[in-house]
Design an enzyme around this catalytic site. Structure first.
Site, short mmCIF file in Angstrom:
data_model
loop_
_atom_site.label_atom_id
_atom_site.label_comp_id
_atom_site.label_asym_id
_atom_site.label_seq_id
_atom_site.Cartn_x
_atom_site.Cartn_y
_atom_site.Cartn_z
N ARG A 169 0.80 -1.26 -0.06
CA ARG A 169 -0.07 -0.20 -0.03
C ARG A 169 0.79 1.17 0.07
NH1 ARG A 169 -4.33 -0.96 4.82
NH2 ARG A 169 -4.84 1.02 4.34
N GLU A 199 -23.52 7.14 -1.58
CA GLU A 199 -24.83 6.75 -1.05
C GLU A 199 -25.21 6.82 0.23
OE1 GLU A 199 -23.89 3.10 -2.70
OE2 GLU A 199 -22.73 2.57 -0.77
N GLN A 220 -9.88 8.87 8.79
CA GLN A 220 -9.56 7.32 9.25
C GLN A 220 -8.52 7.11 8.27
OE1 GLN A 220 -13.58 5.27 9.93
NE2 GLN A 220 -14.00 6.90 8.61
N HIS A 228 -6.52 6.88 12.66
CA HIS A 228 -6.15 5.62 12.47
C HIS A 228 -4.63 5.35 11.97
CE1 HIS A 228 -10.50 4.11 11.82
NE2 HIS A 228 -10.13 4.54 12.98
N VAL A 249 -5.07 6.42 6.19
CA VAL A 249 -3.58 6.39 6.45
C VAL A 249 -2.89 7.05 5.23
CG1 VAL A 249 -4.05 4.51 8.14
CG2 VAL A 249 -3.38 3.87 5.91
N ASP A 250 -3.47 7.50 4.25
CA ASP A 250 -2.79 7.93 3.22
C ASP A 250 -2.23 9.49 3.48
OD1 ASP A 250 -5.82 8.10 1.58
OD2 ASP A 250 -4.62 10.05 2.17
N THR A 310 -17.21 7.68 4.33
CA THR A 310 -17.04 6.64 5.18
C THR A 310 -18.30 5.74 5.43
OG1 THR A 310 -16.40 6.07 7.23
CG2 THR A 310 -17.46 8.34 7.33
C1 BV8 Z 1 -11.39 0.54 19.39
C2 BV8 Z 1 -5.90 1.44 9.95
C3 BV8 Z 1 -11.44 0.88 21.68
C4 BV8 Z 1 -5.53 -0.07 9.39
C5 BV8 Z 1 -8.36 0.83 10.65
C6 BV8 Z 1 -18.63 -5.00 17.57
C7 BV8 Z 1 -19.52 -4.00 17.36
C8 BV8 Z 1 -19.02 -2.58 17.26
C9 BV8 Z 1 -17.58 -2.35 17.07
C10 BV8 Z 1 -16.81 -3.38 17.44
C11 BV8 Z 1 -16.98 -4.68 17.54
N1 BV8 Z 1 -16.14 -5.47 17.78
C12 BV8 Z 1 -14.86 -4.45 17.87
C13 BV8 Z 1 -15.12 -3.35 17.64
C14 BV8 Z 1 -14.45 -2.18 17.57
C15 BV8 Z 1 -13.70 -2.11 16.33
C16 BV8 Z 1 -14.67 -1.96 15.22
O1 BV8 Z 1 -15.44 -0.83 14.96
N2 BV8 Z 1 -14.87 -3.13 14.21
C17 BV8 Z 1 -15.78 -3.04 13.27
C18 BV8 Z 1 -15.15 -3.47 12.00
C19 BV8 Z 1 -17.18 -4.00 13.78
N3 BV8 Z 1 -12.85 -0.68 16.30
C20 BV8 Z 1 -11.81 -0.85 16.65
O2 BV8 Z 1 -11.11 -1.80 17.18
C21 BV8 Z 1 -11.14 0.69 17.12
N4 BV8 Z 1 -10.64 0.63 18.25
O3 BV8 Z 1 -12.79 0.69 19.47
O4 BV8 Z 1 -10.81 0.77 20.68
C22 BV8 Z 1 -11.65 2.36 22.04
C23 BV8 Z 1 -11.80 3.36 21.25
C24 BV8 Z 1 -12.24 4.43 21.58
C25 BV8 Z 1 -12.39 4.76 23.17
C26 BV8 Z 1 -12.13 3.80 23.90
C27 BV8 Z 1 -11.76 2.59 23.49
C28 BV8 Z 1 -10.05 0.65 15.93
C29 BV8 Z 1 -10.31 0.78 14.53
C30 BV8 Z 1 -9.39 1.29 13.54
C31 BV8 Z 1 -9.23 -0.02 12.65
N5 BV8 Z 1 -8.09 0.51 11.70
N6 BV8 Z 1 -7.58 1.58 9.64
C32 BV8 Z 1 -5.69 0.07 7.87
O5 BV8 Z 1 -5.97 1.19 7.36
O6 BV8 Z 1 -4.99 -0.67 7.35
S1 BV8 Z 1 -10.12 0.95 10.02
C33 BV8 Z 1 -10.25 0.96 8.31
O7 BV8 Z 1 -11.85 0.99 8.14
C34 BV8 Z 1 -9.79 2.36 7.83
O8 BV8 Z 1 -9.22 3.40 8.47
C35 BV8 Z 1 -11.18 2.72 6.82
O9 BV8 Z 1 -10.88 4.29 6.80
C36 BV8 Z 1 -12.02 2.45 8.13
C37 BV8 Z 1 -13.28 2.79 7.76
O10 BV8 Z 1 -13.66 2.21 6.54
P1 BV8 Z 1 -14.26 3.26 5.48
O11 BV8 Z 1 -13.19 4.72 5.28
O12 BV8 Z 1 -15.58 3.75 5.89
O13 BV8 Z 1 -14.00 2.54 4.25
P2 BV8 Z 1 -15.22 1.87 3.49
O14 BV8 Z 1 -14.53 0.98 2.40
O15 BV8 Z 1 -15.81 0.95 4.73
O16 BV8 Z 1 -16.37 2.74 3.05
C38 BV8 Z 1 -16.11 3.76 1.96
C39 BV8 Z 1 -17.19 4.54 1.87
O17 BV8 Z 1 -16.93 5.48 0.54
C40 BV8 Z 1 -18.30 4.12 1.50
O18 BV8 Z 1 -19.46 4.36 2.22
C41 BV8 Z 1 -18.71 4.34 -0.01
O19 BV8 Z 1 -19.95 4.41 -0.36
C42 BV8 Z 1 -17.96 5.53 -0.11
N7 BV8 Z 1 -17.38 5.91 -1.62
C43 BV8 Z 1 -16.75 5.18 -2.04
N8 BV8 Z 1 -16.36 6.12 -3.40
C44 BV8 Z 1 -16.89 7.40 -3.09
C45 BV8 Z 1 -17.34 7.20 -1.73
N9 BV8 Z 1 -17.77 8.45 -1.35
C46 BV8 Z 1 -17.69 9.49 -2.20
N10 BV8 Z 1 -17.09 9.46 -3.39
C47 BV8 Z 1 -16.57 8.33 -3.82
N11 BV8 Z 1 -15.99 8.55 -5.05
#
Ligand code: BV8
Length: 235
Positions: free
Chosen positions: A60, A207, A94, A112, A96-97, A180
């Site tokens: 990446r 969307e 969110q 992140h 990392v770029d 996001t």
């Molecule tokens: C934490 C770095 C405790 C790595 C990333 C069960 C239920 C709920 C939550 C949890 C659970 N089990 C565990 C959890 C917590 C967990 C979590 O949320 N899990 C999820 C998957 C269920 N979270 C964590 O562990 C976090 N830490 O909770 O610590 C805490 C926190 C706070 C206070 C106290 C304690 C840590 C999470 C960090 C993980 N690391 N990235 C790497 O990059 O390799 S996350 C990763 O996903 C990226 O950072 C990315 O940014 C992020 C989110 O994804 P999106 O950016 O939204 O990307 P995605 O593809 O999903 O969506 C793209 C969107 O763009 C779409 O909507 C699309 O329609 C739109 N789009 C596309 N093209 C366009 C567009 N929009 C406009 N124009 C376009 N052209």
């Protein structure tokens, strides 16, 4: 929105970088299409197979630093707004770029972490990195190999600068979420924190996501972001 906002927090996700050529996470051909999240973006995955994780991030990083990748008009529109807006502005990403920085954004938090930084597991010191690195790379602090990891927040790890982010959310009168899916906590809850403080909440995305923002603007970020922020400057 009647009056002009005085304090704005913007959150961006992978969607703002999609039109720059960086795949989003959950799209079919996305970054994790060939990997299980737990294998490449968790501390357990790194412990189990560090070389796989080093390579996932090296690949990446190479893509990010290639000449094909550059900020798009959505990144530029946010940087322009930040410099022309007379109120308070914080950009939380969110991603990392480094496309926001390259577009000129300054008041920016990478919650992140960053692809172009690595961290020593012993000293916790963070270093810029623009090349591949792996288990055999020596860190400048300890002078030995086997101590370095990507300075990226994995699942199960605490995002960066959460106190600063929450303070800004609690004091803003507008929260704008861009590109996001709202799948990842705690970023997925930021609009709720803003709503509690009666901020207006806006989503700019291809969307509508499941979240209930006051306003949803659908379309590609390179169209919606310049239009939205230009109109805000004129308001
Ligand atoms: C934490 C770095 C405790 C790595 C990333 C069960 C239920 C709920 C939550 C949890 C659970 N089990 C565990 C959890 C917590 C967990 C979590 O949320 N899990 C999820 C998957 C269920 N979270 C964590 O562990 C976090 N830490 O909770 O610590 C805490 C926190 C706070 C206070 C106290 C304690 C840590 C999470 C960090 C993980 N690391 N990235 C790497 O990059 O390799 S996350 C990763 O996903 C990226 O950072 C990315 O940014 C992020 C989110 O994804 P999106 O950016 O939204 O990307 P995605 O593809 O999903 O969506 C793209 C969107 O763009 C779409 O909507 C699309 O329609 C739109 N789009 C596309 N093209 C366009 C567009 N929009 C406009 N124009 C376009 N052209």
């Amino acid at each position: 929105m009647t009056s002009r906002p005085r304090s704005i927090v913007v959150l961006t996700g992978a969607g703002i970088s999609a039109e720059s050529g960086i795949e989003t996470f959950r799209a079919a051909e996305g970054l994790w299409a060939n990997h299980h999240v737990e294998d490449v973006a968790t501390p357990g995955g790194f412990a189990k197979n560090p070389q796989l994780v080093y390579e996932f991030y090296n690949q990446r990083r190479r893509q990010l630093l290639s000449s094909e990748i550059s900020p798009n008009t959505a990144h530029s529109a946010l940087a322009k707004f930040e410099h022309e807006f007379d109120g308070k502005f914080l950009l939380v990403t969110q991603n990392v770029d480094n496309l926001h920085e390259r577009a000129g954004s300054q008041n920016l938090i990478h919650m992140h972490g960053e692809l172009l930084k690595m961290r020593c597991l012993n000293s916790r010191l963070v270093f810029d990195v623009g090349t591949d690195f792996d288990y055999d790379t020596h860190c400048r602090c300890c002078g030995s190999a086997g101590n370095l990891r990507p300075h990226v927040v994995w699942f199960g790890e605490m995002p960066l600068q959460m106190n600063r982010i929450n303070t800004a959310l609690e004091n803003c009168d507008m929260f704008v979420s861009i590109g996001t899916s709202g799948n990842v906590y705690p970023a997925s809850e930021f609009y709720q924190t803003a709503k509690i403080r009666k901020a207006s909440t806006v989503e700019l995305n291809l969307e509508r996501t499941g979240s209930s923002f006051d306003q949803h603007v659908c379309g590609p970020a390179t169209e919606s972001v310049p239009q939205f922020f230009e109109s805000l400057l004129r308001s």
